[in-house]
Design a protein around this motif. Structure first.
Motif, PDB file in Angstrom:
ATOM      1  N   LEU A  50       0.919  -1.168   0.009  1.00 22.70           N
ATOM      2  CA  LEU A  50      -0.018   0.197   0.030  1.00 22.70           C
ATOM      3  C   LEU A  50       0.856   1.384   0.108  1.00 22.70           C
ATOM      4  O   LEU A  50       1.819   1.420   0.605  1.00 22.70           O
ATOM      5  CB  LEU A  50      -0.955   0.079   1.049  1.00 22.70           C
ATOM      6  CG  LEU A  50      -1.791  -1.456   1.455  1.00 22.70           C
ATOM      7  CD1 LEU A  50      -2.637  -1.175   2.300  1.00 22.70           C
ATOM      8  CD2 LEU A  50      -2.848  -1.337   0.246  1.00 22.70           C
ATOM      9  N   ARG A  51       0.336   2.184  -0.816  1.00 23.10           N
ATOM     10  CA  ARG A  51       1.267   3.411  -0.958  1.00 23.10           C
ATOM     11  C   ARG A  51       0.911   4.695   0.005  1.00 23.10           C
ATOM     12  O   ARG A  51       1.621   5.228   0.263  1.00 23.10           O
ATOM     13  CB  ARG A  51       1.168   3.900  -2.617  1.00 23.10           C
ATOM     14  CG  ARG A  51       1.953   2.942  -3.562  1.00 23.10           C
ATOM     15  CD  ARG A  51       1.501   3.483  -4.719  1.00 23.10           C
ATOM     16  NE  ARG A  51       0.183   3.854  -4.897  1.00 23.10           N
ATOM     17  CZ  ARG A  51      -0.530   3.789  -5.952  1.00 23.10           C
ATOM     18  NH1 ARG A  51      -0.091   3.648  -7.104  1.00 23.10           N
ATOM     19  NH2 ARG A  51      -1.814   3.897  -5.856  1.00 23.10           N
ATOM     20  N   ASP A  52      -0.371   4.587   0.208  1.00 22.09           N
ATOM     21  CA  ASP A  52      -0.857   5.793   0.979  1.00 22.09           C
ATOM     22  C   ASP A  52      -2.287   5.237   1.570  1.00 22.09           C
ATOM     23  O   ASP A  52      -2.846   4.349   1.559  1.00 22.09           O
ATOM     24  CB  ASP A  52      -1.136   6.862  -0.118  1.00 22.09           C
ATOM     25  CG  ASP A  52      -1.839   6.944  -1.135  1.00 22.09           C
ATOM     26  OD1 ASP A  52      -2.712   6.018  -1.091  1.00 22.09           O
ATOM     27  OD2 ASP A  52      -1.738   7.658  -2.248  1.00 22.09           O
ATOM     28  N   VAL A  53      -2.917   6.284   2.265  1.00 17.40           N
ATOM     29  CA  VAL A  53      -4.137   6.113   2.928  1.00 17.40           C
ATOM     30  C   VAL A  53      -5.101   5.765   2.196  1.00 17.40           C
ATOM     31  O   VAL A  53      -6.141   4.840   2.159  1.00 17.40           O
ATOM     32  CB  VAL A  53      -4.752   7.410   3.605  1.00 17.40           C
ATOM     33  CG1 VAL A  53      -4.757   8.471   2.905  1.00 17.40           C
ATOM     34  CG2 VAL A  53      -5.673   7.100   4.795  1.00 17.40           C
ATOM     35  N   TYR A  54      -5.059   6.308   0.635  1.00 20.53           N
ATOM     36  CA  TYR A  54      -6.099   5.964  -0.125  1.00 20.53           C
ATOM     37  C   TYR A  54      -6.207   4.414  -0.680  1.00 20.53           C
ATOM     38  O   TYR A  54      -7.292   4.094  -1.060  1.00 20.53           O
ATOM     39  CB  TYR A  54      -6.244   6.846  -1.546  1.00 20.53           C
ATOM     40  CG  TYR A  54      -6.520   8.143  -1.154  1.00 20.53           C
ATOM     41  CD1 TYR A  54      -7.821   8.584  -0.781  1.00 20.53           C
ATOM     42  CD2 TYR A  54      -5.484   9.238  -1.098  1.00 20.53           C
ATOM     43  CE1 TYR A  54      -8.137   9.797  -0.238  1.00 20.53           C
ATOM     44  CE2 TYR A  54      -5.781  10.495  -0.703  1.00 20.53           C
ATOM     45  CZ  TYR A  54      -7.301  10.875  -0.168  1.00 20.53           C
ATOM     46  OH  TYR A  54      -7.452  12.159   0.384  1.00 20.53           O
ATOM     47  N   ASP A  55      -4.814   3.907  -0.915  1.00 23.11           N
ATOM     48  CA  ASP A  55      -4.591   2.654  -1.269  1.00 23.11           C
ATOM     49  C   ASP A  55      -5.288   1.909  -0.174  1.00 23.11           C
ATOM     50  O   ASP A  55      -6.145   0.693  -0.332  1.00 23.11           O
ATOM     51  CB  ASP A  55      -3.205   2.173  -1.159  1.00 23.11           C
ATOM     52  CG  ASP A  55      -2.698   2.479  -2.708  1.00 23.11           C
ATOM     53  OD1 ASP A  55      -3.445   2.739  -3.617  1.00 23.11           O
ATOM     54  OD2 ASP A  55      -1.494   2.030  -3.039  1.00 23.11           O
ATOM     55  N   PHE A  56      -5.027   2.224   1.140  1.00 24.60           N
ATOM     56  CA  PHE A  56      -5.664   1.281   2.181  1.00 24.60           C
ATOM     57  C   PHE A  56      -7.067   1.584   2.227  1.00 24.60           C
ATOM     58  O   PHE A  56      -7.968   0.217   2.388  1.00 24.60           O
ATOM     59  CB  PHE A  56      -5.191   1.932   3.565  1.00 24.60           C
ATOM     60  CG  PHE A  56      -5.982   1.357   4.749  1.00 24.60           C
ATOM     61  CD1 PHE A  56      -5.676  -0.039   5.362  1.00 24.60           C
ATOM     62  CD2 PHE A  56      -6.880   2.346   5.303  1.00 24.60           C
ATOM     63  CE1 PHE A  56      -6.303  -0.339   6.379  1.00 24.60           C
ATOM     64  CE2 PHE A  56      -7.560   1.893   6.562  1.00 24.60           C
ATOM     65  CZ  PHE A  56      -7.274   0.566   6.992  1.00 24.60           C
ATOM     66  N   LEU A  57      -7.820   2.677   1.974  1.00 20.81           N
ATOM     67  CA  LEU A  57      -9.304   2.727   1.759  1.00 20.81           C
ATOM     68  C   LEU A  57      -9.770   1.810   0.474  1.00 20.81           C
ATOM     69  O   LEU A  57     -10.997   1.469   0.723  1.00 20.81           O
ATOM     70  CB  LEU A  57      -9.609   3.965   1.728  1.00 20.81           C
ATOM     71  CG  LEU A  57      -9.636   5.037   2.857  1.00 20.81           C
ATOM     72  CD1 LEU A  57      -9.576   6.501   2.943  1.00 20.81           C
ATOM     73  CD2 LEU A  57     -10.275   4.491   4.107  1.00 20.81           C
ATOM     74  N   GLU A  58      -9.309   1.759  -0.362  1.00 23.12           N
ATOM     75  CA  GLU A  58      -9.504   0.929  -1.450  1.00 23.12           C
ATOM     76  C   GLU A  58      -9.521  -0.564  -0.953  1.00 23.12           C
ATOM     77  O   GLU A  58     -10.600  -1.238  -1.396  1.00 23.12           O
ATOM     78  CB  GLU A  58      -8.826   1.083  -2.724  1.00 23.12           C
ATOM     79  CG  GLU A  58      -8.880   2.444  -3.430  1.00 23.12           C
ATOM     80  CD  GLU A  58     -10.412   2.530  -3.727  1.00 23.12           C
ATOM     81  OE1 GLU A  58     -11.213   1.830  -4.207  1.00 23.12           O
ATOM     82  OE2 GLU A  58     -11.066   3.702  -3.332  1.00 23.12           O
ATOM     83  N   GLY A  85      -5.868   6.918  14.049  1.00 22.83           N
ATOM     84  CA  GLY A  85      -4.466   6.399  14.419  1.00 22.83           C
ATOM     85  C   GLY A  85      -3.308   6.458  13.505  1.00 22.83           C
ATOM     86  O   GLY A  85      -2.248   6.569  13.503  1.00 22.83           O
ATOM     87  N   PHE A  86      -3.787   6.326  12.302  1.00 25.17           N
ATOM     88  CA  PHE A  86      -2.769   6.171  11.054  1.00 25.17           C
ATOM     89  C   PHE A  86      -2.421   7.627  10.982  1.00 25.17           C
ATOM     90  O   PHE A  86      -1.055   7.948  10.684  1.00 25.17           O
ATOM     91  CB  PHE A  86      -3.664   5.873   9.840  1.00 25.17           C
ATOM     92  CG  PHE A  86      -2.807   5.916   8.468  1.00 25.17           C
ATOM     93  CD1 PHE A  86      -2.035   4.736   8.257  1.00 25.17           C
ATOM     94  CD2 PHE A  86      -2.782   6.874   7.803  1.00 25.17           C
ATOM     95  CE1 PHE A  86      -1.348   4.364   7.001  1.00 25.17           C
ATOM     96  CE2 PHE A  86      -2.150   7.041   6.463  1.00 25.17           C
ATOM     97  CZ  PHE A  86      -1.265   5.737   6.293  1.00 25.17           C
TER      98      PHE A  86
END
Length: 119
Positions: free
Chosen positions: A17-25, A49-50
């Motif tokens: 995962l590169r960023d918060v948006y990758d995590f959200l996907e 927390g992130f």
């Protein structure tokens, strides 16, 4: 490219995962895997927390902290009705008013936020 019906890709390993948006996907694929009962409040806690961890290590935070761009943007999307609340709870209340699952509303709003702020 769309995936065959009934087949979804698996969430990726964290190190991919590169960023918060990758995590959200990845959360979008399986919300209950990340947030108990697909609760937007639980997702809010994870993102808080992130964001805190990023800032503690000297990195820029995300738009999802309690004073961030997403909260400010959201206030205008739901007519300021829940403006003093943390955004996770505001989305849950708005979803209840609309008669839809809160996580569905979160991702609808996330897509709109990204489209409008990517300019």
């Amino acid at each position: 490219m769309t995936e065959p019906e009934g087949k979804r890709r698996a969430p990726r390993p964290i190190n991919e995962l590169r960023d918060v948006y990758d995590f959200l996907e990845d959360v979008r694929l399986r919300p209950s895997m990340y947030a108990f009962d697909s609760s937007v409040m639980h997702l809010h806690s994870i993102l808080f927390g992130f964001d805190l961890a990023l800032q503690m290590h000297g990195n820029a935070g995300t738009p999802f902290d309690d004073q961030g761009a997403f909260r400010d943007w959201l206030r205008h999307q739901i007519n300021g009705q829940y403006g003093s609340l943390i955004w996770g709870y505001a989305i849950e209340l708005e979803a209840k008013d609309r008669g839809m699952p809160a996580m569905d509303l979160f991702f609808e709003l996330l897509d709109k936020f990204r489209a409008e702020t990517a300019r």
